[in-house]
Design a protein around this motif. Structure first.
Motif, PDB file in Angstrom:
ATOM      1  N   ASN A 141      34.720 -17.681  -8.892  1.00  0.00           N
ATOM      2  CA  ASN A 141      34.298 -18.333 -10.140  1.00  0.00           C
ATOM      3  C   ASN A 141      35.400 -19.164 -10.796  1.00  0.00           C
ATOM      4  OD1 ASN A 141      32.182 -18.855 -11.900  1.00  0.00           O
ATOM      5  ND2 ASN A 141      32.761 -17.199 -13.294  1.00  0.00           N
ATOM      6  N   VAL A 175      28.781 -14.912 -15.410  1.00  0.00           N
ATOM      7  CA  VAL A 175      28.461 -13.793 -14.519  1.00  0.00           C
ATOM      8  C   VAL A 175      28.259 -12.537 -15.355  1.00  0.00           C
ATOM      9  CG1 VAL A 175      29.192 -12.404 -12.554  1.00  0.00           C
ATOM     10  CG2 VAL A 175      29.833 -14.827 -12.670  1.00  0.00           C
ATOM     11  N   LEU A 207      30.904 -20.217 -13.948  1.00  0.00           N
ATOM     12  CA  LEU A 207      29.542 -19.744 -14.232  1.00  0.00           C
ATOM     13  C   LEU A 207      29.594 -18.499 -15.105  1.00  0.00           C
ATOM     14  CD1 LEU A 207      27.877 -20.048 -10.679  1.00  0.00           C
ATOM     15  CD2 LEU A 207      27.837 -21.718 -12.531  1.00  0.00           C
ATOM     16  N   PHE A 265      26.809 -18.215  -5.647  1.00  0.00           N
ATOM     17  CA  PHE A 265      27.747 -19.219  -6.164  1.00  0.00           C
ATOM     18  C   PHE A 265      27.572 -20.560  -5.452  1.00  0.00           C
ATOM     19  CE2 PHE A 265      29.985 -15.650  -8.065  1.00  0.00           C
ATOM     20  CZ  PHE A 265      30.469 -16.206  -9.248  1.00  0.00           C
ATOM     21  N   LYS A 322      34.185 -22.646 -10.573  1.00  0.00           N
ATOM     22  CA  LYS A 322      32.789 -22.837 -10.962  1.00  0.00           C
ATOM     23  C   LYS A 322      32.574 -22.695 -12.464  1.00  0.00           C
ATOM     24  CE  LYS A 322      30.030 -23.248  -7.235  1.00  0.00           C
ATOM     25  NZ  LYS A 322      28.849 -24.094  -7.137  1.00  0.00           N
ATOM     26  N   ASP A 336      20.298 -15.482  -9.469  1.00  0.00           N
ATOM     27  CA  ASP A 336      21.002 -16.698  -9.920  1.00  0.00           C
ATOM     28  C   ASP A 336      20.004 -17.690 -10.491  1.00  0.00           C
ATOM     29  OD1 ASP A 336      20.007 -18.631  -7.844  1.00  0.00           O
ATOM     30  OD2 ASP A 336      21.073 -17.300  -6.469  1.00  0.00           O
ATOM     31  N   GLN A 372      23.841 -19.203 -14.540  1.00  0.00           N
ATOM     32  CA  GLN A 372      24.182 -17.791 -14.664  1.00  0.00           C
ATOM     33  C   GLN A 372      23.905 -17.031 -13.369  1.00  0.00           C
ATOM     34  OE1 GLN A 372      21.565 -15.295 -17.119  1.00  0.00           O
ATOM     35  NE2 GLN A 372      23.366 -14.520 -18.199  1.00  0.00           N
ATOM     36  N   VAL A 397      34.521 -11.866  -6.991  1.00  0.00           N
ATOM     37  CA  VAL A 397      33.752 -12.826  -7.794  1.00  0.00           C
ATOM     38  C   VAL A 397      34.667 -13.643  -8.692  1.00  0.00           C
ATOM     39  CG1 VAL A 397      32.088 -12.976  -9.690  1.00  0.00           C
ATOM     40  CG2 VAL A 397      31.579 -11.546  -7.689  1.00  0.00           C
ATOM     41  N   GLU A 398      35.699 -13.014  -9.237  1.00  0.00           N
ATOM     42  CA  GLU A 398      36.645 -13.751 -10.097  1.00  0.00           C
ATOM     43  C   GLU A 398      37.282 -14.912  -9.334  1.00  0.00           C
ATOM     44  OE1 GLU A 398      39.449 -10.990 -11.650  1.00  0.00           O
ATOM     45  OE2 GLU A 398      37.971  -9.906 -12.883  1.00  0.00           O
TER      46      GLU A 398
END
Length: 439
Positions: free
Chosen positions: A302, A309, A307, A339, A305, A366, A346, A298-299
């Motif tokens: 993101n 999280v 966002l 994503f 992005k 999301d 969020q 996820v890192e």
């Protein structure tokens, strides 16, 4: 008076005996119809019983051949085979059959053949058709449609009583039912064979498709890995100094190559699922470790992005027995979609232990574009996407959720989705605490 009563009783007894014989004929033929779908067996049983019980000298039966729409001689008795075949070709016989087929009514003929026909060569072989003084033809019906003709014949002139006519008509009706059942059975068998052949061809085509996709996927992954490796080395300056624009270009190459690699991997996974060659690699899985790996994924997602999280993971989650790789891939696919379809806002990831049901529940929510109600079931089919995915803003071909659902099917899990357009989506799936490890 006593004599009159005795005569009347004798008459009634003979009538009852005759009725019993007639019912015996019907029962025998009805039993043959119910017992067998072999039409020839039923026809021969009917002829044997009629000649034996009703005292006819000969009988023969024509049935309409559906493929040629012509009458075909299917059974006979009281004629030798040569006479029966010659009878099948006679013009007078054809006219008689045609009339019965057209009108659907019985025809009773007395002294139907003249002396000239009686003296024809071949009529002396057994009971030739020219040797019958009386013949009767009855339509064989099924569902109000004439499907054949039943013939009965006597060497001497014979008058058929009303009850005999009714009995023979009932027998002809039973034969009609048998003919209809046999033809339906043949049609079902023919269609079954056709479907079996088509299914085999489809299976062969699917197998060839799966093998081709599998081979192509393997062949594509090798050059993609080479492209990604060389792009990374070049961007890191392994072969010499590179400027900012070159580093940026190498980053784009890696990004799109990774997208292509995931697409290839998804197609390969889908082909293996279609070919039922996908199996589970079961092991004892630490849920916290799986979550940690997914957080690293996820890192990376993101970085561009930005966002918000949020991770809500229960403490002291139990170890479970499942396929760790597929569990991670399910989470990565759902987070990848979150994503992809969340330009801003969020993403919340929840993991909790449902102890009462021996399940681990995962949730990915999301605040993205959301999904129309009519699309909620469709999104789990291969190559299906929501309308916004075709605008160019969101890339993909619609394989991720199909793979997720198939994987969960293998893992005895379940998935559900809640969504509203413009408000976001929430995907919730569960996996059991334990799957039996194959011995």
């Amino acid at each position: 008076e006593h004599l009159a009563v005795a005569v009347e009783k004798a008459k009634l007894f003979r009538e009852a005996e005759k009725k019993a014989q007639q019912l015996s004929v019907l029962n025998t033929i009805g039993a043959a119809v119910n017992r067998s779908l072999n039409l020839d067996l039923v026809l021969h049983a009917a002829i044997d019983k009629m000649i034996e019980t009703l005292n006819f000298d000969a009988s023969w039966i024509y049935i309409v051949d559906p493929s040629r729409e012509q009458l075909e001689l299917r059974a006979f008795k009281g004629l030798d085979e040569q006479s029966a075949r010659r009878l099948d070709q006679r013009e007078s016989s054809a006219r008689l059959n045609e009339k019965i087929l057209t009108t659907g009514e019985r025809l009773i003929l007395e002294e139907s053949e003249n002396e000239t026909e009686q003296n024809q060569p071949g009529s002396r072989n057994g009971l030739g058709p020219g040797q019958f003084a009386s013949t009767a033809g009855f339509p064989i019906k099924a569902k109000e449609k004439v499907s054949g003709v039943l013939h009965l014949a006597n060497k001497v002139k014979r008058h058929l009583a009303t009850d005999e006519l009714q009995l023979i008509a009932s027998i002809a009706q039973e034969i009609g039912v048998a003919a209809d059942n046999a033809q339906l059975f043949e049609q079902v068998n023919s269609k079954t064979q056709e479907l079996s052949l088509i299914n085999k061809e489809l299976d062969d085509a699917n197998r060839a498709k799966s093998e081709f996709i599998s081979a192509m996927s393997h062949e594509l992954r090798t050059p993609l890995n080479v492209i990604m490796g060389n792009a990374e080395l070049t961007g890191d300056g392994f072969w010499g100094k590179v400027n900012a624009e070159q580093i940026k270009s190498m980053g784009k190459i890696r990004h799109h190559a990774q997208f292509l690699l995931k697409l290839v991997n998804d197609v390969l996974a889908l082909s293996r699922l279609d070919a039922k060659k996908m199996s589970l690699e079961l092991s004892t899985v630490d849920i916290d470790a799986v979550v940690a790996h997914v957080q690293g994924h996820v890192e990376q997602l993101n970085r561009s992005k930005g966002l918000d999280v949020c991770w809500e993971v229960d403490r002291n989650l139990p170890d479970i027995v499942t396929d760790e790789t597929k569990l991670e891939e399910i989470l990565q696919n759902l987070l990848g979609n979150a994503f992809k379809f969340t330009p801003r806002g969020q993403i919340i990831v929840r993991v909790k232990n449902v102890q009462a049901e021996k399940l681990i529940e995962f949730c990915v929510a999301d605040t993205g574009v959301g999904i129309e109600t009519q699309d909620l079931e469709r999104i789990f089919s291969a190559f299906e996407q929501i309308r916004e995915a075709h605008t160019g803003e969101f890339n993909g071909v619609g394989l991720g959720l199909s793979i997720v659902k198939n994987y969960l099917g293998l893992m005895q899990g379940d998935i559900r989705v809640e969504s509203r357009p413009g408000e976001g989506s929430k995907f919730t799936f569960t996996v059991p605490h334990s799957l039996p490890i194959p011995s």
